[in-house]
Scaffold this motif. Structure first.
Motif, PDB file in Angstrom:
ATOM      1  N   UNK A 107       0.843  -1.196   0.000  1.00 20.27           N
ATOM      2  CA  UNK A 107       0.000   0.000   0.000  1.00 20.27           C
ATOM      3  C   UNK A 107       0.882   1.251   0.000  1.00 20.27           C
ATOM      4  N   UNK A 108       0.359   2.390  -0.463  1.00 21.66           N
ATOM      5  CA  UNK A 108       1.188   3.599  -0.595  1.00 21.66           C
ATOM      6  C   UNK A 108       1.932   3.995   0.674  1.00 21.66           C
ATOM      7  N   UNK A 109       1.269   3.972   1.831  1.00 24.47           N
ATOM      8  CA  UNK A 109       1.934   4.387   3.060  1.00 24.47           C
ATOM      9  C   UNK A 109       3.078   3.452   3.413  1.00 24.47           C
ATOM     10  N   UNK A 110       2.856   2.141   3.321  1.00 25.52           N
ATOM     11  CA  UNK A 110       3.918   1.183   3.619  1.00 25.52           C
ATOM     12  C   UNK A 110       5.080   1.333   2.638  1.00 25.52           C
ATOM     13  N   UNK A 111       4.758   1.572   1.366  1.00 24.72           N
ATOM     14  CA  UNK A 111       5.798   1.737   0.347  1.00 24.72           C
ATOM     15  C   UNK A 111       6.677   2.940   0.663  1.00 24.72           C
ATOM     16  N   UNK A 112       6.040   4.060   1.004  1.00 22.34           N
ATOM     17  CA  UNK A 112       6.799   5.277   1.314  1.00 22.34           C
ATOM     18  C   UNK A 112       7.673   5.077   2.552  1.00 22.34           C
ATOM     19  N   UNK A 113       7.113   4.467   3.584  1.00 19.62           N
ATOM     20  CA  UNK A 113       7.866   4.238   4.814  1.00 19.62           C
ATOM     21  C   UNK A 113       9.042   3.314   4.555  1.00 19.62           C
ATOM     22  N   UNK A 114       8.811   2.262   3.806  1.00 18.06           N
ATOM     23  CA  UNK A 114       9.889   1.309   3.510  1.00 18.06           C
ATOM     24  C   UNK A 114      11.033   1.978   2.757  1.00 18.06           C
ATOM     25  N   UNK A 115      10.725   2.775   1.755  1.00 20.64           N
ATOM     26  CA  UNK A 115      11.772   3.447   0.982  1.00 20.64           C
ATOM     27  C   UNK A 115      12.536   4.438   1.860  1.00 20.64           C
ATOM     28  N   UNK A 116      11.791   5.220   2.633  1.00 25.53           N
ATOM     29  CA  UNK A 116      12.436   6.225   3.485  1.00 25.53           C
ATOM     30  C   UNK A 116      13.324   5.594   4.553  1.00 25.53           C
ATOM     31  N   UNK A 117      12.865   4.498   5.143  1.00 26.84           N
ATOM     32  CA  UNK A 117      13.631   3.864   6.232  1.00 26.84           C
ATOM     33  C   UNK A 117      14.714   2.930   5.711  1.00 26.84           C
ATOM     34  N   UNK A 141      16.496   7.067   6.562  1.00 31.45           N
ATOM     35  CA  UNK A 141      15.991   8.027   7.531  1.00 31.45           C
ATOM     36  C   UNK A 141      15.581   7.303   8.818  1.00 31.45           C
ATOM     37  N   UNK A 142      15.618   8.025   9.925  1.00 26.40           N
ATOM     38  CA  UNK A 142      15.167   7.474  11.199  1.00 26.40           C
ATOM     39  C   UNK A 142      13.641   7.528  11.284  1.00 26.40           C
ATOM     40  N   UNK A 143      13.087   6.707  12.155  1.00 29.73           N
ATOM     41  CA  UNK A 143      11.623   6.622  12.275  1.00 29.73           C
ATOM     42  C   UNK A 143      11.009   7.977  12.609  1.00 29.73           C
ATOM     43  N   UNK A 144      11.662   8.733  13.481  1.00 34.62           N
ATOM     44  CA  UNK A 144      11.132  10.039  13.861  1.00 34.62           C
ATOM     45  C   UNK A 144      11.071  10.971  12.660  1.00 34.62           C
ATOM     46  N   UNK A 145      12.115  10.944  11.825  1.00 37.11           N
ATOM     47  CA  UNK A 145      12.135  11.783  10.629  1.00 37.11           C
ATOM     48  C   UNK A 145      11.038  11.364   9.661  1.00 37.11           C
ATOM     49  N   UNK A 146      10.884  10.052   9.488  1.00 37.09           N
ATOM     50  CA  UNK A 146       9.868   9.548   8.567  1.00 37.09           C
ATOM     51  C   UNK A 146       8.482   9.941   9.051  1.00 37.09           C
ATOM     52  N   UNK A 147       8.257   9.855  10.341  1.00 35.81           N
ATOM     53  CA  UNK A 147       6.953  10.212  10.899  1.00 35.81           C
ATOM     54  C   UNK A 147       6.593  11.656  10.554  1.00 35.81           C
ATOM     55  N   UNK A 148       7.581  12.548  10.615  1.00 33.84           N
ATOM     56  CA  UNK A 148       7.336  13.942  10.272  1.00 33.84           C
ATOM     57  C   UNK A 148       7.033  14.099   8.782  1.00 33.84           C
ATOM     58  N   UNK A 149       7.726  13.345   7.957  1.00 31.87           N
ATOM     59  CA  UNK A 149       7.544  13.453   6.504  1.00 31.87           C
ATOM     60  C   UNK A 149       6.166  12.983   6.056  1.00 31.87           C
ATOM     61  N   UNK A 150       5.691  11.903   6.672  1.00 28.96           N
ATOM     62  CA  UNK A 150       4.424  11.328   6.222  1.00 28.96           C
ATOM     63  C   UNK A 150       3.257  11.728   7.125  1.00 28.96           C
ATOM     64  N   UNK A 151       3.539  12.638   8.060  1.00 31.70           N
ATOM     65  CA  UNK A 151       2.492  13.161   8.942  1.00 31.70           C
ATOM     66  C   UNK A 151       1.808  12.024   9.704  1.00 31.70           C
ATOM     67  N   UNK A 152       2.626  11.264  10.426  1.00 33.51           N
ATOM     68  CA  UNK A 152       2.117  10.126  11.198  1.00 33.51           C
ATOM     69  C   UNK A 152       2.907  10.033  12.497  1.00 33.51           C
ATOM     70  N   UNK A 153       2.451   9.173  13.389  1.00 33.49           N
ATOM     71  CA  UNK A 153       3.188   8.950  14.626  1.00 33.49           C
ATOM     72  C   UNK A 153       4.347   7.999  14.371  1.00 33.49           C
ATOM     73  N   UNK A 154       5.351   8.070  15.228  1.00 33.88           N
ATOM     74  CA  UNK A 154       6.494   7.166  15.092  1.00 33.88           C
ATOM     75  C   UNK A 154       6.052   5.717  15.262  1.00 33.88           C
ATOM     76  N   UNK A 155       5.092   5.485  16.143  1.00 37.13           N
ATOM     77  CA  UNK A 155       4.573   4.132  16.347  1.00 37.13           C
ATOM     78  C   UNK A 155       3.925   3.590  15.075  1.00 37.13           C
ATOM     79  N   UNK A 156       3.137   4.410  14.391  1.00 39.01           N
ATOM     80  CA  UNK A 156       2.482   3.940  13.164  1.00 39.01           C
ATOM     81  C   UNK A 156       3.492   3.715  12.052  1.00 39.01           C
ATOM     82  N   UNK A 157       4.559   4.508  12.017  1.00 42.65           N
ATOM     83  CA  UNK A 157       5.630   4.300  11.029  1.00 42.65           C
ATOM     84  C   UNK A 157       6.298   2.950  11.259  1.00 42.65           C
ATOM     85  N   UNK A 158       6.633   2.649  12.507  1.00 42.48           N
ATOM     86  CA  UNK A 158       7.284   1.370  12.807  1.00 42.48           C
ATOM     87  C   UNK A 158       6.363   0.199  12.482  1.00 42.48           C
TER      88      UNK A 158
END
Length: 218
Positions: free
Chosen positions: A35-45, A50-67
């Motif tokens: 899915x788009x969100x998982x794809x973006x997170x996977x590429x960024x991480x 990028x670190x989880x905190x940075x990714x969370x800011x980029x995709x406008x989500x919590x660090x927990x949801x990114x992980x």
């Protein structure tokens, strides 16, 4: 797309993929399963590091949801593309073994010899046609897909990401030409084929292949 917001950056220390792997057609195909969100997170991480905190800011989500999204993405990709240590090693490019396997595939494909084609495939072979979100795995599913082949299809050999590939052409019923219908890429494993991926026609020009061929030259 979320990834469009990322500026140029050298991969960080947590990146898990080499550049050649990250841009490979096989890797891109696997990403299209996410899915788009998982794809973006996977590429960024995992690709850009990028670190989880940075990714969370980029995709406008919590660090927990990114992980959580990253965990699900990794599980999907592991299922689709098992670790290289579990695969048979592909023959060397342009080696006699590779040429022999490619020649057998070409003959069987152009003759629409379904059983000869299936015999060349690994038991867990994958067939996919991105961006169509469907894949087929195993001999029986592969046999069903291959039965849809029509006589007269022709292959023009090329290479993609170090693997054998072909421009796939289909005869025009009203003119003495063949139309390109896609780029067919093989993934080899030992003396068999572990994946067949048909990419869209638009890729033909990137590999120096024409959109049409005179039928007499095919």
């Amino acid at each position: 797309m979320l990834i469009d917001r990322v500026a140029d950056r050298t991969p960080g220390p947590e990146a898990h993929y080499q550049t050649t792997e990250a841009v490979s057609l096989a890797f891109i195909t696997a990403l299209q399963l996410l899915p788009p969100r998982q794809r973006a997170v996977h590429i960024l991480r995992d690709v850009l590091g990028f670190h989880s905190k940075e990714v969370a800011q980029m995709v406008d989500a919590t660090e927990e949801s990114v992980n959580s999204a990253l965990k699900r993405a990794r599980a999907t990709l592991r299922q689709r593309a098992p670790a290289s240590g579990t695969r048979n090693v592909a023959p060397l490019p342009n080696s006699p073994d590779e040429r022999a396997l490619v020649e057998r595939f070409t003959r069987a494909f152009q003759a629409v010899d379904i059983e000869a084609l299936v015999a060349l495939l690994t038991e867990d072979v994958w067939i996919s046609m991105p961006p169509i979100p469907f894949e087929w795995q195993g001999h029986e599913r592969a046999r069903d897909v291959l039965r849809a082949l029509e006589p007269g299809r022709q292959l023009v050999a090329t290479r993609a990401n170090g693997q054998p590939a072909f421009g796939l052409y289909l005869p025009d019923p009203r003119a003495p030409i063949l139309h390109g219908v896609g780029l067919l890429v093989l993934t080899l494993a030992g003396d068999h084929i572990s994946a067949i991926t048909l990419f869209e026609t638009g890729l033909l020009s990137q590999f120096g292949l024409p959109r049409t061929l005179p039928r007499r030259l095919a």
